[in-house]
Design an enzyme around this catalytic site. Structure first.
Site, PDB file in Angstrom:
ATOM      1  N   SER A   1     -11.384 -37.867 -30.194  1.00  0.00           N
ATOM      2  CA  SER A   1     -11.177 -38.001 -28.755  1.00  0.00           C
ATOM      3  C   SER A   1     -10.572 -39.345 -28.368  1.00  0.00           C
ATOM      4  O   SER A   1     -10.346 -39.607 -27.192  1.00  0.00           O
ATOM      5  CB  SER A   1     -12.503 -37.811 -28.005  1.00  0.00           C
TER       6      SER A   1
ATOM      7  N   THR B   1     -14.280 -40.224 -24.217  1.00  0.00           N
ATOM      8  CA  THR B   1     -13.601 -41.512 -24.015  1.00  0.00           C
ATOM      9  C   THR B   1     -14.470 -42.603 -24.605  1.00  0.00           C
ATOM     10  O   THR B   1     -15.685 -42.452 -24.663  1.00  0.00           O
ATOM     11  CB  THR B   1     -13.423 -41.781 -22.497  1.00  0.00           C
TER      12      THR B   1
ATOM     13  N   ARG C   1      -0.120 -34.562 -19.106  1.00  0.00           N
ATOM     14  CA  ARG C   1      -1.359 -34.745 -18.363  1.00  0.00           C
ATOM     15  C   ARG C   1      -1.950 -36.124 -18.615  1.00  0.00           C
ATOM     16  O   ARG C   1      -1.980 -36.617 -19.738  1.00  0.00           O
ATOM     17  CB  ARG C   1      -2.365 -33.681 -18.771  1.00  0.00           C
TER      18      ARG C   1
ATOM     19  N   GLY D   1     -15.806 -38.112 -19.526  1.00  0.00           N
ATOM     20  CA  GLY D   1     -16.001 -36.752 -19.029  1.00  0.00           C
ATOM     21  C   GLY D   1     -14.693 -36.151 -18.571  1.00  0.00           C
ATOM     22  O   GLY D   1     -13.616 -36.552 -19.016  1.00  0.00           O
TER      23      GLY D   1
END
Length: 265
Positions: free
Chosen positions: A29, A126, A154, A178
């Site tokens: 991530s 994150t 995006r 989130g």
């Protein structure tokens, strides 16, 4: 903590902290190894901010493993706050940042599986790092590869000052993780710092920001979590869903705990 022990600045501390997961291919991530967009490209976002309202950010960066360092260079070497896409990459090249192929075999395999089954597309974690140095200065950093299998182009909350990260030297700092679309809508990290300005504890301030997200998106069940630290070193965190882990590193040692959460109103 190495930076801290060597007398480094809070800015040095948070940059160094963010670069660890940016380099870790197992962390899908953030940075190298991050999950790609639907076209198979890994794009990274990051921002950094100090106690004097100096800040820098980059978004939709491809081919560089450490967007947090590029963001710091934007802050220190330009009069801009954010550079995007090809412009950010040209800036990174000019400043001699090393290029790196970001798509790993594991991430490529995950994309192939997603295209086949159209599931597991909710990875949007994150890394948020808040640091307080020996001189009492505070800083923050935020870095991500964004929502897994996102539409190309995006950008979420992570590189947006006030959304993914906010620092005020008079009050404290906050960072978010989130679903970025939800967090940027309420400017979550700014809300946390403003609540601390009004006298709320970091823990309570984070809970209020989560409450804002829930009220804005009452029917959605995505994660929204915040971590905060005051200029005095008090810290706290709160999440919308269970599973948000917070790591605290200090002269007393390192500890990890699960933040409290509010699943609904």
């Amino acid at each position: 903590m190495t930076m801290y022990e060597q007398g480094g600045s809070a800015l040095d501390m948070v940059e160094a902290g963010a670069k660890v997961p940016e380099s870790d291919a197992r962390d899908m991530s953030v940075g190298y190894g991050g999950l790609p967009d639907q076209s198979g490209k890994v794009s990274l976002d990051a921002c950094i901010m100090d106690d004097q309202m100096n800040c820098g950010a980059v978004c939709y960066v491809q081919g560089y493993a450490h967007p947090i360092s590029i963001a710091r260079a934007v802050m220190e070497d330009t009069d801009h706050v954010m550079l995007a896409g090809a412009g950010a990459e040209a800036f990174a090249k000019k400043h001699a940042f090393a290029r790196k192929r970001l798509l790993t075999k594991d991430a490529k395999r995950a994309l192939k599986d997603w295209k086949k089954h159209q599931v597991s597309g909710n990875n949007h974690d994150t890394i948020g790092v808040l640091g307080l140095d020996k001189s009492g200065k505070i800083a923050g950093a935020c870095s991500t590869s964004g929502r897994a299998y996102k539409l190309p182009g995006r950008v979420g909350d992570s590189p947006i000052i006030g959304a993914g990260l906010y620092v005020d030297g008079e009050v404290g700092a906050a960072a978010a993780t989130g679903m970025g679309e939800h967090i940027q809508t309420v400017l979550g990290s700014f809300v946390v710092v403003e609540m601390m300005r009004q006298g709320k504890s970091p823990d309570r301030a984070c809970a209020i920001a989560v409450d804002r997200v829930i009220r804005a998106f009452p029917h959605l069940k995505e994660q929204a979590a915040f971590v905060a630290m005051s200029r005095e070193g008090e810290y706290g965190a709160h999440a919308r869903l269970p599973g948000f882990k917070v790591c605290i590193a200090s002269e007393e040692g390192i500890s990890i705990y699960d933040a409290n959460y509010t699943e609904g109103l």
